[in-house]
Design an enzyme around this catalytic site. Sequence first.
Site, PDB file in Angstrom:
ATOM      1  N   TYR A 192       0.821  -1.184  -0.039  1.00 45.97           N
ATOM      2  CA  TYR A 192      -0.201  -0.066   0.100  1.00 45.97           C
ATOM      3  C   TYR A 192       0.944   1.074  -0.082  1.00 45.97           C
ATOM      4  O   TYR A 192       0.741   2.283  -0.905  1.00 45.97           O
ATOM      5  CB  TYR A 192      -0.889  -0.061   1.307  1.00 45.97           C
ATOM      6  N   PHE A 194      -8.825  19.874 -24.958  1.00 48.44           N
ATOM      7  CA  PHE A 194      -8.993  18.407 -24.679  1.00 48.44           C
ATOM      8  C   PHE A 194     -10.671  18.107 -23.769  1.00 48.44           C
ATOM      9  O   PHE A 194     -10.671  19.055 -22.962  1.00 48.44           O
ATOM     10  CB  PHE A 194      -7.995  17.486 -24.171  1.00 48.44           C
ATOM     11  N   THR A 195     -11.270  17.268 -24.253  1.00 49.10           N
ATOM     12  CA  THR A 195     -12.630  17.239 -23.801  1.00 49.10           C
ATOM     13  C   THR A 195     -12.588  17.420 -21.964  1.00 49.10           C
ATOM     14  O   THR A 195     -13.308  18.113 -21.359  1.00 49.10           O
ATOM     15  CB  THR A 195     -13.506  15.908 -24.166  1.00 49.10           C
ATOM     16  N   ASP A 207       0.454  19.000 -21.162  1.00 53.04           N
ATOM     17  CA  ASP A 207      -0.200  17.749 -21.115  1.00 53.04           C
ATOM     18  C   ASP A 207       0.847  16.958 -21.972  1.00 53.04           C
ATOM     19  O   ASP A 207       0.550  17.220 -23.277  1.00 53.04           O
ATOM     20  CB  ASP A 207      -1.531  18.294 -21.773  1.00 53.04           C
ATOM     21  N   LYS A 210      -2.033   6.297 -22.993  1.00 48.60           N
ATOM     22  CA  LYS A 210      -1.633   6.742 -24.196  1.00 48.60           C
ATOM     23  C   LYS A 210       0.264   6.793 -24.050  1.00 48.60           C
ATOM     24  O   LYS A 210       0.788   6.030 -24.841  1.00 48.60           O
ATOM     25  CB  LYS A 210      -1.991   7.969 -24.838  1.00 48.60           C
ATOM     26  N   ARG A 220     -16.112  12.499 -34.354  1.00 51.17           N
ATOM     27  CA  ARG A 220     -15.821  13.699 -33.782  1.00 51.17           C
ATOM     28  C   ARG A 220     -16.357  14.820 -34.495  1.00 51.17           C
ATOM     29  O   ARG A 220     -15.701  15.544 -35.488  1.00 51.17           O
ATOM     30  CB  ARG A 220     -14.225  13.847 -33.859  1.00 51.17           C
ATOM     31  N   PHE A 237     -22.855  11.814 -27.008  1.00 52.39           N
ATOM     32  CA  PHE A 237     -22.348  11.092 -27.748  1.00 52.39           C
ATOM     33  C   PHE A 237     -21.817   9.482 -27.327  1.00 52.39           C
ATOM     34  O   PHE A 237     -21.557   8.630 -27.951  1.00 52.39           O
ATOM     35  CB  PHE A 237     -20.808  11.605 -28.516  1.00 52.39           C
TER      36      PHE A 237
END
Length: 488
Positions: free
Chosen positions: A86, A138-139, A229, A272, A395, A461
């Site tokens: 942990y 970005f969303t 990012d 990613k 998109r 969506f």
Amino acid sequence: MAKNAQKPLVKFYSGEEIPLELHKVRIVQKLHLVPIERRLEALREGGYNTFQLNTTDVYLDMLTDSGTNAMSDMQLSAMMQADDAYAGSQSFIRLKQAVEDVLGKSYFLPVHQGRAAENILAAAYVSKTSLVPMNYHFTTAMAHITQNGGRIVELLYPEAYVINSSHPFKGNMNLEDLEDCIQRTGREHIPYIRMEASTNLIGGQPFSVQNLRDVRAIADKYNIRLVLDASLLGENAYLVKQREKEFMNKSMGEIIKTMTDLADIVYFSARKLSSSRGGGICTNNESIYKELEALVPLYEGFLTYGGISIREVEAMAVGLYETLDETMISQSPTFIKYLVDEAMKMNIPMITPAGVLGAHVDAMSFCAHIPQSQYPAGSLAAAFFLISGVRGMERGSISNQRDEEGNETYADMELLRLAVPRRVFTLSQIKYVLDRLHWLYDNRELIGGLKFVYEPTVLRFFMGKLAPVSDWPEKLMTKFKADFGESL
Ligand SMILES: *Cc1c(COP(=O)(O)O)cnc(C)c1O
């Protein structure tokens, strides 16, 4: 490693340049190429929304590159040595070292995925009077900023919105607009400037290192934090090496460090960059670290696992080192470039230059006969799945939300995104995508529009259900069977 980078393209005897898989497949997963009749049923069941399909009906899953990349043998073997503690896990110490070696930051906070990093940054720094300038949203980055009462502003150059362009760095921040925005807003209302590597929603388009340096200079002038990012940083670095003169002979590691050194805070989605789960925030600034530290146990988990399974912590560490390997990173952009270039030869309208994460078809032009009120990108996504079993993602306007009065807000671009997960697909599969896209383009007048039958108010969506405005799917299926003489 960079010195020995292999060429991801080989010239065939015929003169043609072909992308080459510089890896071998040792674990396989069965795919399902089902008859077109079954695909039509699947579309009906899923409300013509590719998010609602099951993979048992999907041949090639090009929905997203998030969490769908191939892992390496080194990552899988590292997962076996996970130290499941942990607190104080040795696996975390290895990951922290990898972050320091690759991203050059000595303070590291693990989080369960990229948007969790965005949540923590927004919770710590964004308030009701905040404005966050960025190259593009970005969303999830935008959602967390607005959730905390802030606003965003996108400051790209006009070139970024041109579908067919040869501009190498469409993700560059507009420097004049940035400075103008800071002066009008007042620096005290700008908690940070956000730069996104390989700007996702405009087609995976990179920024140049020079542009990032110029943004840094403006951030310094006004004493504002610069946040990077880095979810798609490896590919941005690869394209810098291809396209920015100063860096052509630099290694991936040198380019990556040059970029991360310019930012006060670097965060990433490891779905990613590096692995298939996880994410993180890193910095060299102790006071920033202290400001964010307490939020990790609150939202994510203890500081040495951050909501990530320890096996994934090990995979992330190895994956970060693999980001330095140009051969590995080159694979996905090289296949995407091939897909885009070949599609262009067939006159299929694509976003150019080819970017990273996937190929983007311009549905506004592909389906020029479908009005935006009938969702050309969503219609194209459904039609392409019907005739190929390939699942892409809409998109376009379906991905937008209605305004406060309930009116549609139409998207700037209507795109069908065909994601190319890293090292997952072979060249024959890419050729299949091209062939079916070509057939569909020649039969594009048979594609019709869609209308909502169930429309959630938030993120429609994902969950929304649609129906065709006519019996066009049946007609498309009939033509397909006539041309191919069978249902596959
Ligand atoms: C995917 C992505 C995120 C969000 O990461 P998740 O792991 O999906 O939460 C943030 N920024 C960029 C640029 C991304 O591509």
